[in-house]
Structures are given as structure tokens and as C-alpha cells.
Design a protein around this motif. Structure first.
Motif, PDB file in Angstrom:
ATOM      1  N   GLU A 398      43.324 -56.320 -95.886  1.00  0.00           N
ATOM      2  CA  GLU A 398      44.540 -55.235 -95.870  1.00  0.00           C
ATOM      3  C   GLU A 398      45.238 -54.284 -97.309  1.00  0.00           C
ATOM      4  N   VAL A 399      45.545 -53.460 -97.886  1.00  0.00           N
ATOM      5  CA  VAL A 399      45.891 -53.090 -98.998  1.00  0.00           C
ATOM      6  C   VAL A 399      47.629 -52.355 -99.053  1.00  0.00           C
ATOM      7  N   ALA A 400      48.516 -52.100 -99.867  1.00  0.00           N
ATOM      8  CA  ALA A 400      49.273 -51.201 -99.803  1.00  0.00           C
ATOM      9  C   ALA A 400      49.172 -50.591-100.906  1.00  0.00           C
ATOM     10  N   TYR A 401      50.152 -49.366-101.176  1.00  0.00           N
ATOM     11  CA  TYR A 401      50.772 -48.913-102.652  1.00  0.00           C
ATOM     12  C   TYR A 401      51.984 -47.833-102.066  1.00  0.00           C
ATOM     13  N   SER A 402      53.126 -48.023-103.370  1.00  0.00           N
ATOM     14  CA  SER A 402      54.243 -47.627-103.546  1.00  0.00           C
ATOM     15  C   SER A 402      53.667 -46.566-104.428  1.00  0.00           C
ATOM     16  N   GLY A 403      54.114 -45.042-104.443  1.00  0.00           N
ATOM     17  CA  GLY A 403      54.426 -44.482-105.503  1.00  0.00           C
ATOM     18  C   GLY A 403      53.096 -44.632-106.314  1.00  0.00           C
ATOM     19  N   ASP A 404      52.234 -45.280-107.561  1.00  0.00           N
ATOM     20  CA  ASP A 404      51.171 -44.923-108.370  1.00  0.00           C
ATOM     21  C   ASP A 404      50.495 -46.794-108.239  1.00  0.00           C
ATOM     22  N   ARG A 405      51.846 -48.318-107.367  1.00  0.00           N
ATOM     23  CA  ARG A 405      51.352 -49.148-107.498  1.00  0.00           C
ATOM     24  C   ARG A 405      50.615 -49.769-106.614  1.00  0.00           C
ATOM     25  N   ILE A 406      49.271 -50.122-106.612  1.00  0.00           N
ATOM     26  CA  ILE A 406      48.464 -50.252-104.884  1.00  0.00           C
ATOM     27  C   ILE A 406      48.293 -52.008-105.648  1.00  0.00           C
ATOM     28  N   GLU A 407      48.562 -52.974-104.570  1.00  0.00           N
ATOM     29  CA  GLU A 407      48.232 -54.178-104.747  1.00  0.00           C
ATOM     30  C   GLU A 407      47.167 -54.490-103.233  1.00  0.00           C
ATOM     31  N   LEU A 408      46.052 -55.936-103.169  1.00  0.00           N
ATOM     32  CA  LEU A 408      46.018 -56.327-102.155  1.00  0.00           C
ATOM     33  C   LEU A 408      46.988 -57.066-101.036  1.00  0.00           C
ATOM     34  N   ILE A 409      47.094 -56.630-100.217  1.00  0.00           N
ATOM     35  CA  ILE A 409      48.216 -58.331 -99.385  1.00  0.00           C
ATOM     36  C   ILE A 409      47.237 -58.793 -98.403  1.00  0.00           C
ATOM     37  N   ARG A 410      45.862 -58.518 -97.969  1.00  0.00           N
ATOM     38  CA  ARG A 410      45.590 -59.733 -97.323  1.00  0.00           C
ATOM     39  C   ARG A 410      43.859 -59.597 -97.451  1.00  0.00           C
ATOM     40  N   SER A 411      43.643 -60.506 -98.223  1.00  0.00           N
ATOM     41  CA  SER A 411      41.966 -60.944 -98.125  1.00  0.00           C
ATOM     42  C   SER A 411      40.994 -60.263 -97.468  1.00  0.00           C
ATOM     43  N   ARG A 412      40.134 -60.393 -97.753  1.00  0.00           N
ATOM     44  CA  ARG A 412      39.069 -59.945 -96.793  1.00  0.00           C
ATOM     45  C   ARG A 412      38.483 -61.749 -95.757  1.00  0.00           C
ATOM     46  N   GLY A 413      37.954 -61.377 -94.576  1.00  0.00           N
ATOM     47  CA  GLY A 413      37.876 -62.512 -93.866  1.00  0.00           C
ATOM     48  C   GLY A 413      36.427 -62.876 -94.894  1.00  0.00           C
ATOM     49  N   SER A 414      36.591 -64.442 -94.602  1.00  0.00           N
ATOM     50  CA  SER A 414      35.019 -64.826 -95.187  1.00  0.00           C
ATOM     51  C   SER A 414      34.722 -65.379 -93.446  1.00  0.00           C
ATOM     52  N   TYR A 415      33.110 -65.426 -93.503  1.00  0.00           N
ATOM     53  CA  TYR A 415      31.986 -66.248 -92.195  1.00  0.00           C
ATOM     54  C   TYR A 415      32.920 -67.699 -91.719  1.00  0.00           C
ATOM     55  N   GLU A 416      33.184 -68.131 -92.763  1.00  0.00           N
ATOM     56  CA  GLU A 416      33.465 -69.167 -92.909  1.00  0.00           C
ATOM     57  C   GLU A 416      34.845 -69.837 -91.757  1.00  0.00           C
ATOM     58  N   ASP A 417      35.303 -68.389 -92.292  1.00  0.00           N
ATOM     59  CA  ASP A 417      37.139 -68.651 -91.290  1.00  0.00           C
ATOM     60  C   ASP A 417      36.652 -68.841 -90.389  1.00  0.00           C
ATOM     61  N   PHE A 418      35.407 -68.450 -89.330  1.00  0.00           N
ATOM     62  CA  PHE A 418      35.532 -68.727 -88.086  1.00  0.00           C
ATOM     63  C   PHE A 418      35.464 -69.933 -87.286  1.00  0.00           C
ATOM     64  N   PHE A 419      34.917 -71.140 -88.713  1.00  0.00           N
ATOM     65  CA  PHE A 419      33.986 -72.671 -88.470  1.00  0.00           C
ATOM     66  C   PHE A 419      35.152 -73.245 -88.853  1.00  0.00           C
ATOM     67  N   ALA A 420      36.499 -72.332 -89.462  1.00  0.00           N
ATOM     68  CA  ALA A 420      37.683 -73.283 -89.705  1.00  0.00           C
ATOM     69  C   ALA A 420      38.440 -75.254 -88.607  1.00  0.00           C
ATOM     70  N   HIS A 421      38.732 -74.218 -87.732  1.00  0.00           N
ATOM     71  CA  HIS A 421      38.949 -75.296 -86.961  1.00  0.00           C
ATOM     72  C   HIS A 421      37.713 -76.179 -85.598  1.00  0.00           C
ATOM     73  N   GLN A 422      36.664 -75.212 -85.751  1.00  0.00           N
ATOM     74  CA  GLN A 422      35.890 -76.219 -84.501  1.00  0.00           C
ATOM     75  C   GLN A 422      35.334 -77.678 -85.596  1.00  0.00           C
ATOM     76  N   LYS A 423      34.816 -77.952 -84.373  1.00  0.00           N
ATOM     77  CA  LYS A 423      33.922 -79.489 -84.120  1.00  0.00           C
ATOM     78  C   LYS A 423      32.629 -79.715 -84.142  1.00  0.00           C
ATOM     79  N   LEU A 424      31.914 -79.782 -84.650  1.00  0.00           N
ATOM     80  CA  LEU A 424      30.612 -79.614 -84.375  1.00  0.00           C
ATOM     81  C   LEU A 424      29.563 -81.410 -83.835  1.00  0.00           C
ATOM     82  N   ILE A 425      30.013 -81.553 -81.709  1.00  0.00           N
ATOM     83  CA  ILE A 425      30.073 -82.918 -82.078  1.00  0.00           C
ATOM     84  C   ILE A 425      28.361 -82.666 -81.180  1.00  0.00           C
ATOM     85  N   ASP A 426      28.046 -83.166 -81.283  1.00  0.00           N
ATOM     86  CA  ASP A 426      26.698 -84.301 -80.986  1.00  0.00           C
ATOM     87  C   ASP A 426      26.635 -84.850 -79.464  1.00  0.00           C
ATOM     88  N   PHE A 427      26.582 -83.953 -78.507  1.00  0.00           N
ATOM     89  CA  PHE A 427      26.839 -84.511 -77.473  1.00  0.00           C
ATOM     90  C   PHE A 427      25.414 -85.729 -76.380  1.00  0.00           C
TER      91      PHE A 427
END
Length: 427
Positions: A398-427
Motif C-alpha cells: 500500500e502506498v499513499a500520497y499527499s501533494g507530491d509526497r509519496i510514501e510506502l505505508i505497508r510493505s508487500r507481504g512475503s511468502y514466509e508470512d503464511f508460515f509465521a504462526h504454524q507448527k509442523l508436527i510429525d505425528f
């Protein structure tokens, strides 16, 4: 008064070159303008609560908190976002069905100004939690009115919206997961009034959504006053009216915009003479027209005579219900704005046939792979309304601008985001 256009001073193409696609781009000047226009038009006894469900990005929320907006949240996550971005808890209203004890307890601890209870059961749970914390929590009761039109939120999900201003017979269509029915309101208020740790101060009535004819919404809001007056005459202490939202925005270049100035003038004639403090919960009107969603064409094909444009971001980034898909026809192909067009299915990359952004996008006949498509009016219910985890594509930036000022306000996600809270358990 006609619509005021904010001068665009940035190149969306260059923004996409710098930050990639899919991408949400927000014009903060437009968002600020919409808030000021709304707050100026409404009568002096109205307070604007920004609805974080529309767009909870911290930068967007901070802008509105800084402008003097109050906040409306419908989850603990939204409450935390509101507090992080500068909204005060005492000017926050917590709405929505199915609040858990954990959410209610946190709302009490943070000192939320108002909690809208949706049932007597919820009120009883809140009362016990308030007792545990030694507090008396100000509350509103949400009521579903008998008066509805075809634009009612509970109806328009199932059938096409209408400009018909006449009330309709609700019958079974009036059933809702929200609030209590108008016929049960007296009994519910009586029960809640007897709960010693709740201070019932008013009612919340919201039915209409994305209304462009101000007369339609004025009729619905007048009906709320009728209900409140009747409840007051029966001895209930009603001092606050929460009208929810409902002010719409056009999702094309031809519909007339909501006449906010005339609406405000006619509201003043009615509401300046009432004994109520009034609240509105606005998200779409404030944020929608200030946002765009940009994607890149990755494939072009035909199937049974129908042209398809496949883009690199579908309903996992921007999900609109079937009734709202036509809103995504309000678009531009950057650099090809004035070329002849052909109706084209604009589809995403997910492995499911439901990944359709819109079925009749007016795209150029000579559309090419690599072209950038900008869907307008995505500042509300865009990023926040997507099916983000489908097929594990990284979340858009997500990017926002006001006048001629432009800023990145949320970085693009990464593939690792999907695994941040998972646990791989070998049953």
C-alpha cells in the motif's frame, strides 16, 4: 455544490514501477477532503465516527484521527488499530455481533466510550465483565426497524438494490443476525436497564448501505427518530442515536454523487430540534474515492467467444460480492485511457472459477500483457475485504500520497508470512 476534485500530482505508473503490483494507492488529500465535507455538512449535534472496517491502515486512520474524527470498531483487532493510530478510546464505539468475552473485557479495560450490544445475552455478559472490573459501561442497543427498503443491508445481499423509496413488507426478510427486532426492543431495553453495571444511553439503527439518493437515507433516519421518540415516551432514557452509515459513492462516471450539502441542510431542519446527541459511522464515503487498486495483465485469452484478461491479483486482494462486481468496471488502463474498448472478463490468478473481479470490464481492444489496470474507488472495502490467504500469494503493498509526497505505508507481504504462526508436527 458540485464535486470538488483534488489535483493529482503523482504518476501512478511511476509509483507502480517503484513498488510493483498488485498495489493499493491512496490519495490522502481526497480522503481528508471527504471527511471535511461530511463533517461540515452534518448538523452540529452530529459526531462522525470513522468505520475502520472500511480501511484500517494505520496511516489512513491517523490522518482521520488528526482531523478530529472519532472511531467505530467491530473487533479487538480494529480497536487496537484505532488506538495505535491516535483515536481516543472514550470517543470509540464498539459495534458488531458475536463479541467474545475476551473482546468485551478488553474494551472495558481500554475504556471504550460506548459498546453497542446486539442482544440481551450479550448485555448480560458485558454486565458481568463490567462488575468484575468495577465499572459501569455506557451502552447502546442495536434495533432492527420494521421500516426497510430494497436497499436495506439485509435484503440487498440477496436481490439487486433499488431506488424505490417506499417501505416494503419485511416478513421473513427482516430476520437478521444483528440487533433485536423493533417489536422486541421494549422488552430488551427493560431487561438491559435492570443490569446494574450497564448504562443504557441510546439506540443504534443501521439498515441502508451505499445510498446515492439523499431522500432515501433521510427517510430512514427520520424513522430512527420516530422509534427513539416512542421509546422515550415509554420512559426509557434515550439520549444518543447512532445512525450507522449508508451514504454512498458512485462506482462509475455517470451516476450522480450523494448530495451531502442538501442532505445536511434537511437534516438540520429535523435534528437540530431533537434532544439527541447523534452519531454516524462512515467508512465508504470518507475513504472509497481516495483509493485505487492497480494490477498487471499477465495473460489474455478467449473461451467460447468471451475475452479474458488474467491479472496478477484477484479476489485474494480485492473481493467484491457478486452484487458489487460492477463497481470494478470503473477502471482505467494506464496509457490507453481513450482507446476503443470491448467487454472483457477481468479475472485473477487463483485456481477457482469464483476468482472474477468483474465480468464486463471495458478494456481496450488492443490490451496487451504487461498493461497496468487501475480499478478506481477501492479505498474502502478493498484491502480489508479480500480473501487474503487463498492460494498463498503475498499480500499487496500500500502506498499513499499527499501533494507530491509519496510514501510506502505497508510493505508487500512475503511468502514466509503464511508460515509465521504454524507448527509442523510429525505425528
Amino acid at each position: 455544490m458540485g464535486k470538488t476534485l483534488v489535483q493529482k500530482t503523482v504518476s501512478i505508473t511511476s509509483v507502480c514501477q517503484n513498488h510493483g503490483t498488485p498495489l493499493y494507492v491512496y490519495d490522502l488529500d481526497k480522503i481528508r477532503e471527504q471527511f471535511r465535507r461530511l463533517s461540515t455538512a452534518l448538523p452540529r449535534n452530529f459526531q462522525v465516527h470513522y468505520a475502520l472496517k472500511a480501511n484500517s491502515n494505520l496511516t489512513v486512520c491517523h490522518l482521520l484521527a488528526d482531523e478530529g474524527a472519532a472511531s467505530e470498531v467491530s473487533s479487538l483487532g480494529e480497536l487496537i488499530a484505532a488506538l495505535k493510530s491516535g483515536f481516543s478510546p472514550e470517543n470509540t464505539v464498539f459495534t458488531g455481533p458475536g463479541k467474545t468475552d475476551f473482546e468485551l473485557a478488553n474494551a472495558l479495560e481500554y475504556g471504550v466510550g460506548l459498546v453497542v450490544v446486539e442482544s440481551v445475552n450479550e448485555a448480560q455478559r458485558l454486565n458481568l465483565l463490567a462488575e468484575d472490573q468495577g465499572k459501569k459501561q455506557p451502552t447502546l442497543l442495536r434495533i432492527n426497524p420494521e421500516y426497510r427498503t430494497l436497499n436495506s443491508c439485509d435484503i440487498s445481499c440477496a436481490i439487486a438494490p433499488s431506488n424505490d423509496l417506499r417501505p416494503i413488507a419485511m416478513n421473513g426478510q427482516g430476520a437478521s443476525k444483528f440487533g433485536v427486532g423493533e417489536k422486541e426492543a421494549e422488552d430488551a431495553l427493560e431487561a438491559i436497564s435492570n443490569l446494574p453495571h450497564l448504562d443504557i444511553q441510546g439506540i443504534h439503527i443501521f439498515t441502508e448501505s451505499n445510498v446515492l439518493d439523499y431522500r432515501h437515507l433521510l427517510d430512514a433516519w427520520r424513522n430512527t427518530v420516530v422509534i427513539a421518540n416512542r421509546l422515550r415516551s415509554q420512559g426509557f432514557s434515550i439520549s444518543i442515536l447512532d445512525f450507522g452509515g449508508g451514504i454512498g459513492v458512485p462506482y462509475n462516471a455517470t451516476d450522480r454523487e450523494f448530495d451531502i450539502e442538501t442532505f445536511g441542510q434537511e437534516l438540520a431542519a429535523v435534528f437540530n430540534e431533537t434532544p439527541y446527541r447523534c452519531m454516524v459511522e462512515m467508512g465508504r464515503y470518507i475513504a472509497c474515492e481516495g483509493g485505487s487498486y492497480v494490477v498487471e495483465v499477465v495473460d489474455i485469452k478467449e473461451s467460447n467467444g468471451q475475452k479474458f484478461a488474467i491479472v496478477n491479483g484477484g479476489i485474494h486482494n480485492i473481493y467484491r460480492t457478486p452484487g458489487m462486481q460492477k463497481a470494478s468496471e470503473f477502471l482505467t488502463v494506464l496509457g490507453k485511457e481513450n482507446l476503443p474498448t470491448i467487454p472483457t472478463v477481468l479475472a485473477g490468478q487463483l485456481p477457482t472459477p469464483i476468482d472474477i473481479i468483474t465480468r464486463e470490464a471495458p478494456l481496450p481492444i488492443d490490451l496487451e500483457i504487461g498493461d497496468l489496470i487501475m480499478v478506481r474507488n477501492c479505498g474502502a472495502y478493498g484491502y480489508n475485504h479480500s480473501l487474503a490467504n487463498f492460494a498463498l500469494h503475498p499480500h499487496p503493498a500500500e502506498v499513499a500520497y499527499s501533494g507530491d509526497r509519496i510514501e510506502l505505508i505497508r510493505s508487500r507481504g512475503s511468502y514466509e508470512d503464511f508460515f509465521a504462526h504454524q507448527k509442523l508436527i510429525d505425528f
